[in-house]
Design a protein around this motif. Structure first.
Motif, short mmCIF file in Angstrom:
data_model
loop_
_atom_site.label_atom_id
_atom_site.label_comp_id
_atom_site.label_asym_id
_atom_site.label_seq_id
_atom_site.Cartn_x
_atom_site.Cartn_y
_atom_site.Cartn_z
N THR A 220 0.83 -1.20 0.00
CA THR A 220 0.00 0.00 0.00
C THR A 220 0.87 1.26 0.00
N GLN A 223 2.48 1.83 -3.49
CA GLN A 223 1.55 2.38 -4.47
C GLN A 223 1.42 3.89 -4.29
N THR A 353 4.46 8.26 3.73
CA THR A 353 3.64 7.06 3.87
C THR A 353 3.86 6.52 5.28
N MET A 440 -5.70 7.25 0.18
CA MET A 440 -5.16 6.06 -0.46
C MET A 440 -6.04 5.72 -1.65
N SER A 444 -4.30 1.31 -4.43
CA SER A 444 -3.77 0.85 -3.15
C SER A 444 -4.73 -0.16 -2.52
N GLN A 447 -4.34 -3.41 -4.34
CA GLN A 447 -3.12 -4.10 -3.91
C GLN A 447 -3.37 -4.85 -2.60
#
Length: 491
Positions: A220, A223, A353, A440, A444, A447
């Protein structure tokens, strides 16, 4: 006396069901939407309590804790109005809660009677007794009744085994070890635990192979970083605790195959061992070379909050900066929280992130104890659903990773441990300090769903998207949250 009783009352108020999920609008067994409701203990959010009709039962330790909680509340002696105003004497204690109360303390709850109304079977009734004794021990520690806590710790270590078939008993065994360390640290007045990073990194890699939690954090975040690096020729990633760099080969592969061509990638890897950082840098450099991608690695043996000169990070003008932080409870990777926040603001990254465990490192001992008990019971239950009791990989993760996390949350710091310098929820602090959340993306989410598809849905892993944050949990308990942030004004 009043202080001790107020602590116990606070403990009763803390013992609430942990953060739950709203399973409305599910796709393939995974929740994709949830509504944030009122806040509950430890800064957690309440997602409601609706479960699908075929939902699994809560893990065994959650059932035990809820039953003990109900019994504790029902066992409250009737209050005397005068006493209630003077000393809160209507509140029961878990054992001897302070030296001053040794002659006047109210009676203990009889642990042997906790299973009268509901029968959990032999293992379940043993679990109820263990949880009751564990709570008594925690309250004794919280009011510095170390002698009584020491006695109960000895009893717990004899009753609970980290190799037991029951996930709940294994959790109690590791909590008892952590609380034993807490008692010793409180007597000594300090704690400075040694960290075997090679052992931790090896166990972390095993955890990555047997559970979706680490992969969830990696994919995540990758991405979100990939989207921030779109059409950028020079990029710089600062990993606040890079460990073995397991996350980055997947991102390198995607960057190397971009339609606009691969960027020049610089990476600053932070950690506490130069030897391990250099080895990680070599591995990543070799991988980038095989991909034909231009790559530089810069090791920094410092915590971000301990850096006084930003030049140590070798930030270059014109580079698109991403900062990644996989927060964990193994050890303090960043230093004092407010200093870390100050440095993040100074760095002015295009993207941060952040993957957080849904567990608080701040607040009182009882606050951390109750939150971590719910949290790690779900972690142990998730491992127990996937691996047999005697599996060596499971033992390695439980002993080298989870045990250390529990010990760090409960034992480190002794009487000097304060919640003043640790943020309860970093996401909230980032928002209060001038960062804007970057939702997000659907990619994401996709994924994360692909990762969960590797595990049968009956195992109980759950995914939710809440206010731009992706959250991964086990059954009814939220465990990991992934979010992305940017500065309000990019220089």
């Amino acid at each position: 006396m009043r202080a001790g009783l107020e602590v116990v009352q606070g403990a009763l108020e803390l013992i609430q069901p942990h953060e739950q999920w709203d399973y409305n609008n599910t796709i393939g067994g995974y929740a994709t939407t949830a509504t944030t409701q009122s806040s509950t203990m430890n800064g957690f959010s309440d997602y409601g309590s609706k479960l699908p009709m075929n939902s699994e039962r809560p893990n065994e330790l959650s059932e035990w804790v809820e039953h003990v909680t109900k019994t504790l509340i029902e066992d409250l002696p009737e209050s005397n109005p005068e006493e209630s105003l003077q000393t809160h004497a209507n509140v029961p204690t878990y054992g001897s809660v302070s030296p001053q109360m040794s002659e006047t303390r109210p009676r203990k709850m009889a642990r042997g009677n906790w299973s009268n109304e509901v029968q959990f079977g032999e293992q379940g009734n043993k679990g109820l007794n263990l949880i009751g004794l564990l709570f008594e021990c925690a309250v004794a520690i919280s009011v510095d009744n170390l002698g009584e806590a020491h006695r109960m710790v000895l009893e717990l270590t004899q009753m609970a085994s980290p190799y037991a078939p029951s996930c709940g008993e294994r959790v109690v065994a590791y909590f008892a070890k952590a609380m034993a360390s807490r008692v010793i640290n409180s007597w000594l007045g300090f704690c400075s635990p040694l960290t075997n990073h090679k052992l931790i990194h090896g166990a972390f890699q095993v955890f990555n192979n047997i559970s979706p939690f680490v992969k969830f954090a990696h994919f995540t975040s990758n991405q979100a970083i990939l989207e921030a690096f779109q059409h950028r020729d020079k990029v710089h990633i600062v990993d606040l605790d890079i460990m073995q760099g397991l996350q980055w080969p997947a991102l390198f592969h995607i960057l190397a195959t971009r339609m606009e061509g691969p960027p020049h990638v610089r990476m600053t890897g932070m950690g506490t061992s130069m030897e391990l950082l250099v080895e990680t840098g070599k591995q990543l450099s070799n991988f980038a070379k095989r991909l034909g991608m231009s790559f530089e690695f810069h090791p920094v043996v410092k915590k971000l909050g301990d850096i006084s000169d930003l030049s140590m990070l070798q930030i270059r003008r014109g580079d698109t900066l991403a900062i990644h932080w996989l927060q964990h409870s193994l050890y303090d990777a960043t230093g004092t929280d407010w200093k870390t926040m100050r440095l993040l603001l100074e760095l002015n990254p295009r993207i941060i992130t952040l993957v957080e465990q849904d567990i608080s490192h701040g607040g009182s001992f009882l606050d951390r104890f109750v939150g971590s008990l719910h949290y790690y019971s779900a972690i142990f239950d998730s491992l127990g659903a996937f691996l047999p009791n005697d599996d060596n990989h499971r033992h390695r993760v439980e002993h080298s990773l989870i045990h250390r996390e529990i010990n760090n949350v409960l034992a480190v710091g002794g009487p000097g441990r304060s919640g003043d310098d640790k943020f309860k929820v970093w996401r909230s602090e980032l928002g209060r300090n001038g960062f804007l959340q970057v939702p997000m993306s659907s990619n994401s989410l996709a994924q994360a769903q692909l990762i969960l598809n590797m595990f049968p849905s009956t195992h109980g892993y759950r995914l939710a998207q809440v206010d731009g944050t992706l959250r991964l949990g086990w059954k009814e308990t939220a465990l990991y949250s992934a979010s992305a942030w940017t500065c309000r004004v990019l220089r």
